[in-house]
Design a protein around this motif. Structure first.
Motif, PDB file in Angstrom:
ATOM      1  N   UNK A   1     -14.942  13.632 -21.702  1.00 40.56           N
ATOM      2  CA  UNK A   1     -13.379  14.023 -22.003  1.00 40.56           C
ATOM      3  C   UNK A   1     -12.603  13.169 -22.924  1.00 40.56           C
ATOM      4  N   UNK A   2     -13.453  12.274 -23.391  1.00 36.33           N
ATOM      5  CA  UNK A   2     -12.658  11.206 -24.440  1.00 36.33           C
ATOM      6  C   UNK A   2     -11.729  10.287 -23.687  1.00 36.33           C
ATOM      7  N   UNK A   3     -12.136   9.753 -22.428  1.00 37.65           N
ATOM      8  CA  UNK A   3     -11.450   8.697 -21.978  1.00 37.65           C
ATOM      9  C   UNK A   3     -12.245   7.490 -21.753  1.00 37.65           C
ATOM     10  N   UNK A   4     -11.897   6.221 -21.533  1.00 35.72           N
ATOM     11  CA  UNK A   4     -12.783   5.069 -21.457  1.00 35.72           C
ATOM     12  C   UNK A   4     -12.727   4.753 -20.049  1.00 35.72           C
TER      13      UNK A   4
ATOM     14  N   UNK B   1      -5.442  17.802 -29.380  1.00 31.72           N
ATOM     15  CA  UNK B   1      -6.759  17.182 -29.248  1.00 31.72           C
ATOM     16  C   UNK B   1      -7.404  17.674 -28.069  1.00 31.72           C
ATOM     17  N   UNK B   2      -6.547  18.207 -27.132  1.00 28.84           N
ATOM     18  CA  UNK B   2      -7.203  19.311 -25.919  1.00 28.84           C
ATOM     19  C   UNK B   2      -7.916  20.248 -26.313  1.00 28.84           C
ATOM     20  N   UNK B   3      -7.189  20.940 -27.377  1.00 28.98           N
ATOM     21  CA  UNK B   3      -7.802  22.208 -27.910  1.00 28.98           C
ATOM     22  C   UNK B   3      -9.196  21.642 -28.447  1.00 28.98           C
ATOM     23  N   UNK B   4      -9.349  20.585 -29.322  1.00 30.07           N
ATOM     24  CA  UNK B   4     -10.398  20.106 -29.794  1.00 30.07           C
ATOM     25  C   UNK B   4     -11.760  19.895 -28.779  1.00 30.07           C
ATOM     26  N   UNK B   5     -11.090  19.315 -27.689  1.00 27.31           N
ATOM     27  CA  UNK B   5     -11.916  18.972 -26.440  1.00 27.31           C
ATOM     28  C   UNK B   5     -12.764  20.184 -25.966  1.00 27.31           C
ATOM     29  N   UNK B   6     -11.785  21.559 -25.807  1.00 27.73           N
ATOM     30  CA  UNK B   6     -12.415  22.570 -25.001  1.00 27.73           C
ATOM     31  C   UNK B   6     -13.555  22.878 -26.078  1.00 27.73           C
ATOM     32  N   UNK B   7     -13.294  23.070 -27.192  1.00 30.49           N
ATOM     33  CA  UNK B   7     -14.331  23.495 -28.362  1.00 30.49           C
ATOM     34  C   UNK B   7     -15.735  22.517 -28.156  1.00 30.49           C
ATOM     35  N   UNK B   8     -15.525  21.340 -28.271  1.00 33.45           N
ATOM     36  CA  UNK B   8     -16.222  20.474 -27.899  1.00 33.45           C
ATOM     37  C   UNK B   8     -17.521  20.645 -26.689  1.00 33.45           C
TER      38      UNK B   8
END
Lengths: 229, 252
Positions: free
Chosen positions: B128-131, B179-186
């Motif tokens: 989910x793009x977190x460290x 960015x969250x929209x992008x995450x959903x697609x990813x």
């Protein structure tokens, strides 16, 4: 210990601490003061008849059998019962309860049972502690204003106060604990909407828990008198 | 193709008020579908019924070919593992750290070792793009956008096939929302998830959805790609797309 149960143990221990250990100062102080007040007021009457030594009978039976368990239950209902309702109620609003369900974890199991068990364990212990503290308060007054020395007081205590009174007092505590925990958790789960609802249900939880505790205490008195103990 | 979620003849009532009246909806595997509708149109209720938080008055909901409304508690566990849910405000457990939040379903439902669970948590955080450092923080110490990402990570902990997102971009600034929209697609691309979104965000609708299901008049009035919906002749939809706020996204 490592898997599912671990969380429950943690929850149980955390609740033992928050509902038990942290309640010690307030329960101790209030019990001590009630002991002082009871001995002082009762002692005034006894002194008129020169029956000072009977202060032991008076405070021993009243405190151990009735007042200490009731006082402890009322304090705990105000402290822990309200905390349960507020915690679960807030989790209801932030959808944490729903989140638990969607993760396949029963809120009853994770939130309610540890609180219930923790309180069933701690309330009798708190009650015993309140017994000790309140009798100490009485003993102090007996010495200062009735001229009954601590030695005389303690010497008479076992004869004047049969152990049954102590046991009856303590045996009521787990029942009170169950009432407080269940009412608190139930009212928390009843929260709907927003902050207003939390306040409302917390109030209801405390009022109802104290009400039920006193009712049940009265029922106990009737039952015990029918059983002649 | 066999639908992954099939809602048929769904009736929901709150007291005397009918929310859904014979509602039908089919969702295909691998699809990203948004559910929209006015306030009180019952989109959240529909979502809550699909994840067994509320019971409809009548009708059936099938997930992966299994009727879910008649599941016993132990069978429902299967559904819990198949469906991940992100609630509107994240609904993270405030007494647990981020890592513990994500680890909770794993500790609860698997017999994996603590070390292995830690690895999975790190993996989900990365997904989910977190460290990994975020894992040690408490939910109150991180931003709203991160909160939602953590909630997605927790929803993905048990590797579900379906992900439900309730207002994923609500309350986020435009950059975090994008960015969250992008995450959903990813996520769909990486994990092949079927994703059901409840949203009001027109940008999300344009950017991520394959189809949009519209609830109005207690029914599903359309479940079409957004391009088709724009010209759909229904007063609420016309207002939705051609009102002032809708027009802005149309012209982009």
């Amino acid at each position: 210990m490592r898997h599912p149960q671990r969380i429950r143990w943690q929850a149980l221990l955390a609740n033992l601490y928050s509902s038990g250990v942290t309640a010690l100062p307030i329960v101790g102080l209030l019990a001590f003061l009630i002991g002082v007040v009871l001995a002082y007021q009762g002692g005034m009457q006894l002194r008129t008849y020169g029956a000072n030594i009977f202060i032991v009978d008076l405070v021993g039976i009243t405190l151990l059998r009735e007042l200490a368990p009731l006082l402890t239950a009322i304090i705990v209902a105000g402290r822990s019962g309200s905390a349960y309702a507020a915690q679960i109620g807030t989790m209801q609003i932030t959808e944490e309860i729903d989140a638990l369900r969607t993760l396949g974890i029963a809120p009853l199991e994770l939130l309610v049972l540890p609180k219930l068990f923790a309180l069933i364990i701690t309330l009798p212990l708190l009650c015993a502690y309140a017994d000790v503290m309140s009798v100490m308060g009485s003993m102090l007054v007996a010495k200062l204003s009735l001229g009954v020395s601590s030695y005389e007081f303690l010497d008479r205590f076992p004869q004047a106060v049969p152990i049954t009174h102590y046991l009856i007092g303590i045996s009521k505590a787990p029942v009170f604990a169950a009432i407080i925990a269940l009412v608190g958790c139930y009212q928390g789960l009843q929260v709907r909407g927003g902050a207003d609802s939390v306040g409302e249900q917390v109030t209801i939880s405390v009022v109802r828990a104290i009400f039920l505790v006193i009712i049940v205490d009265a029922i106990f008195s009737i039952v015990f008198s029918l059983l002649k103990i | 193709m066999q639908p992954i979620i099939k809602v048929s003849n769904l009736v929901t009532r709150f007291g005397k008020l009918t929310i859904h009246d014979n509602l039908q909806l089919e969702i295909a595997p691998g699809e990203i579908i948004a559910i929209i509708g006015g306030s009180g149109s019952g989109k959240s209720t529909l979502l809550r019924e699909m994840i067994l938080l509320e019971k409809p008055a009548a009708g059936s909901i099938e997930i992966l070919g299994q009727e879910i409304l008649t599941l016993s508690d132990s069978q429902a566990l299967w559904l819990r593992k198949v469906c991940g849910v992100m609630f509107q405000n994240g609904a993270l457990f405030s007494s647990l750290t981020v890592a513990e939040n994500i680890a909770l379903p794993l500790r609860e439902h698997t017999k994996l070792s603590t070390d292995f669970i830690q690895e999975i948590v790190a993996l989900k955080l990365a997904l989910v793009g977190l460290s990994v450092e975020v894992g040690a923080k408490y939910p109150s110490q991180i931003s709203g956008g991160m909160n939602k990402r953590v909630a997605v990570a927790r929803a993905l902990a048990l590797d579900p096939q379906i992900l439900f997102l309730d207002e994923p971009t609500a309350g986020l600034d435009p950059i975090s929302a994008a960015a969250l929209d992008e995450l959903i697609l990813q996520l769909r691309q990486l994990l092949g998830l079927t994703i059901v979104i409840i949203t009001h965000d027109l940008d999300t609708l344009w950017k991520v959805t394959d189809r949009v299901a519209v609830l109005a008049d207690r029914k599903l009035i359309a479940a079409e790609p957004l391009n088709t919906l724009v010209n759909f002749d229904h007063p609420w939809l016309q207002e939705y797309f051609h009102g002032e706020r809708g027009r802005n996204t149309l012209t982009e």
